[in-house]
Design a protein around this motif. Sequence first.
Motif, PDB file in Angstrom:
ATOM      1  N   ALA A   1      16.878  -5.864 -18.298  1.00  0.00           N
ATOM      2  CA  ALA A   1      17.658  -5.153 -17.279  1.00  0.00           C
ATOM      3  C   ALA A   1      16.888  -3.928 -16.804  1.00  0.00           C
ATOM      4  N   LEU A   2      16.167  -3.308 -17.733  1.00  0.00           N
ATOM      5  CA  LEU A   2      15.401  -2.118 -17.395  1.00  0.00           C
ATOM      6  C   LEU A   2      14.336  -2.430 -16.345  1.00  0.00           C
TER       7      LEU A   2
ATOM      8  N   LEU B   1       5.675  -6.236 -17.262  1.00  0.00           N
ATOM      9  CA  LEU B   1       6.209  -5.062 -17.954  1.00  0.00           C
ATOM     10  C   LEU B   1       7.089  -5.451 -19.145  1.00  0.00           C
TER      11      LEU B   1
ATOM     12  N   LEU C   1      21.285   1.436 -16.377  1.00  0.00           N
ATOM     13  CA  LEU C   1      20.077   0.699 -16.027  1.00  0.00           C
ATOM     14  C   LEU C   1      20.215  -0.046 -14.705  1.00  0.00           C
ATOM     15  N   VAL C   2      21.366  -0.678 -14.477  1.00  0.00           N
ATOM     16  CA  VAL C   2      21.469  -1.498 -13.271  1.00  0.00           C
ATOM     17  C   VAL C   2      21.929  -0.683 -12.061  1.00  0.00           C
ATOM     18  N   GLU C   3      22.407   0.524 -12.328  1.00  0.00           N
ATOM     19  CA  GLU C   3      22.863   1.374 -11.234  1.00  0.00           C
ATOM     20  C   GLU C   3      21.674   1.857 -10.422  1.00  0.00           C
TER      21      GLU C   3
ATOM     22  N   LEU D   1      12.103  -5.147 -10.329  1.00  0.00           N
ATOM     23  CA  LEU D   1      10.772  -4.554 -10.115  1.00  0.00           C
ATOM     24  C   LEU D   1       9.764  -5.660  -9.836  1.00  0.00           C
ATOM     25  N   ARG D   2       8.755  -5.305  -9.025  1.00  0.00           N
ATOM     26  CA  ARG D   2       7.730  -6.300  -8.741  1.00  0.00           C
ATOM     27  C   ARG D   2       6.917  -6.624  -9.995  1.00  0.00           C
ATOM     28  N   VAL D   3       6.766  -5.630 -10.878  1.00  0.00           N
ATOM     29  CA  VAL D   3       5.907  -5.819 -12.045  1.00  0.00           C
ATOM     30  C   VAL D   3       6.697  -6.327 -13.254  1.00  0.00           C
TER      31      VAL D   3
ATOM     32  N   ILE E   1      17.237 -14.955 -11.732  1.00  0.00           N
ATOM     33  CA  ILE E   1      18.282 -15.509 -10.857  1.00  0.00           C
ATOM     34  C   ILE E   1      19.101 -14.407 -10.203  1.00  0.00           C
ATOM     35  N   GLU E   2      19.058 -13.193 -10.760  1.00  0.00           N
ATOM     36  CA  GLU E   2      19.813 -12.088 -10.164  1.00  0.00           C
ATOM     37  C   GLU E   2      18.965 -11.284  -9.179  1.00  0.00           C
TER      38      GLU E   2
ATOM     39  N   ALA F   1      14.621  -5.041 -14.244  1.00  0.00           N
ATOM     40  CA  ALA F   1      15.194  -5.902 -13.220  1.00  0.00           C
ATOM     41  C   ALA F   1      14.880  -5.375 -11.824  1.00  0.00           C
TER      42      ALA F   1
ATOM     43  N   LEU G   1      18.685  -6.048 -22.782  1.00  0.00           N
ATOM     44  CA  LEU G   1      18.624  -4.618 -22.448  1.00  0.00           C
ATOM     45  C   LEU G   1      17.317  -4.279 -21.742  1.00  0.00           C
ATOM     46  N   TYR G   2      16.199  -4.745 -22.302  1.00  0.00           N
ATOM     47  CA  TYR G   2      14.908  -4.389 -21.721  1.00  0.00           C
ATOM     48  C   TYR G   2      14.625  -5.148 -20.433  1.00  0.00           C
TER      49      TYR G   2
END
Lengths: 259, 238, 235
Positions: free
Chosen positions: C164-165, C175, C231-233, C169-171, C87-88, C167, C161-162
């Motif tokens: 977000a890592l 992943l 991670l989100v930066e 990405l197409r894969v 959703i983000e 977030a 946490l993971y």
Amino acid sequence: MNDPAPSQDAFESALAARTAPLHTGSKSTRVLGVLALVLLVSLLAFALVITPPEVSQRDSFRLLYLHVPSAIVSLYVAFAITLVGSIIYLRKQSVFWDLLAGAAAEVGVLFLGITLVTGMLWGKPTWGVYWQWDPRLTSTAVSFVLYAGYLAVRKLDMDPVVRSRRAAVLGIVSFLNLIIVRYSVQWWRGLHQGQTFDVADTQMDGVMLFTALLGVITMHVVFAWLVIHRFRVAWLEHQADEAGLDVALRERRAEGANV
Amino acid sequence: MTTPVIELAGAVSLIGRFPALAGADLSVGTGEVALLQGPNGAGKSTLLRLCAGLAPLSGGAGTVLGHDLSDRRERRALRRRVGLLGHGTALYDDLTVEQNVRFWTAANHGDLSTIEPAMDRLGVGGRLRTVPVSGLSAGQRRRTAMAVLVCRRPVLWLLDEPHAGLDAAGRDLVDELVHQAVASGATALVASHELDRVAGLATRVVHVVGGHITAQHSDAPAHGDLGGRGDLDDGEAT
Amino acid sequence: MLRDARLVASKDLRVEATSRVLTTQVLPFALLVLILFGFGISPDQQVISGAGEGTERVAILEKVAPGLFWLAVLFSTLLAIGRSFAIESVDGNLDALRMAGLDPAGVFLGKMSAVLAELLVLELVVGLGCFALYGPPLAHPVLLVTTVLSATLGIAAAGTLYAALAAGLRVRDTLVPLLVLPVLAPVLLAATLATEAALFGPDGDGWPWALLLGAFAVLYTGAGILAFGTLVEES
């Protein structure tokens, strides 16, 4: 991009202006390479020929001269370098530490693979099966997947800086997890049965002890040689990227003239 | 010229390995409405994202509202003070118009009492308030996003094609909002292909080509000269 | 930080309350997995349980019910955290979150809390399903509740946490399981053993594992609070 030839020249000159190392080999690493080779050959000679077979495990014990050092190097050295490199990268943003963290993890995963394969080969004659849910082997398998995931993140097609930062976080958290996995699995199996095998329990004479030590030294030297070269390749790739960037900047600015 | 809000000198911004901005020089003062013009892929959106503190400054120097763009912490502080209307509307499909505006205003530390008037002003109040965003038209989504922006009360407005997808009334409304914001001391940077419309609004036209600023007109031109090379302010022609 | 956490958590729960993706899709999926386990492990197969004179024959399904429960929860977790960041990842929402100036630690806690609440509801239903389908006893309810709470907190923290890592990405969808499952392996292990003790007793066997789960939860919540910003930066 209309005319690739000058662009190629520009790329080469931009690359030449970059900081060393611009080769994968150097005098000192060649010495290291020769040393690694000599050590490997002598390890083979000692492990396969000179040492006597172990009292109870016979010849299959010889696998452990490779198995144990691989495990030590990957779990205690390689991933620790990845941890330290990741922390320093996040603090100082230096590409050097990021690439070193990645190179160490790559070779570490390779060594973990060697650990798993030799462990299973050793298990077949010892336990009668390839897989025994031995705590060390089980946690090694999980660690292998853990760091395979780390390498997968490093290979993602995305902004290199964002990728390096995310990989660095992963490099730190993975080490934390390595410890959790190791102890929880050992605790788990420890409840059901004792250690299936402990190096300290086996009867080793002087030659065998020497060979074990030789194995540890050899695998460290091989590891160092591989990491240095893997790092240099990554460094060159990075330099090529940066040099390509200088050219890309010029081409980007020239876009306006063609409009 | 008034105190600069945006100061870029040779700013480079990379998207992956691609230099979307390849050495842009720009200086925008308080109260200006600068119109960014240029062909698709020229780097206008990246320029806006750079000024919002989202795109990284990979080379050169840049300061926006006194925040140094090369510093991660400074960029985070900058983001709170600017408003960016990008290609996405940043709305949650499953939430209603009001829930979206309320969440984002609270997230932006905006004034919650401004929500109602802002929604009414943008024409998404009344009946539309309780409609889930997934049921809105593209134009209504843009209007909702604008309502969020209005509640945010940014000091610097960064608008990427703000007129796209809006009807005539909506376009007038956008112009009016920008006027009003600037009148109350804000600054605006607007990327738009609709020269006729923005010409009346802009105090300056900035031409972006090939990731850098090729030319600037201090006053809005009456003609649609896209490849303009005249009236060099502090840009450079290549 | 807590204000931002509350804001994000209530937003995520409100999105779920309207879209009902988890209740109408993930929950039935988890129950289906429980039934499929029954197909994979024949319900008629029995094992000899206990030692010495107290041996008895028990259905395998009953014996392994704790592990199956946590496996079903793990698979559902992958879907829940995927949804949490799906959703983000559309329409510029991630950028807007970065622009909002929310405390990254608050965003992490908020998203984690929402996932935690959703998983707890799911576990309640799946747990009842387990009792109904596999029929294990329940010897120590307090240990069971403690185990479920601490394990789920750890799962939600590590999962968020993971996710977000990966977030944006197409894969992402492929992943995240690769990254999260090895991390949650110790949780599966500890939660299964603690649940076994809670169901069949003695509870003394289970408490150390519940403690380990608590430690894992604390560790990963801390890691998430510290790392989420990085991670989100964007670079």
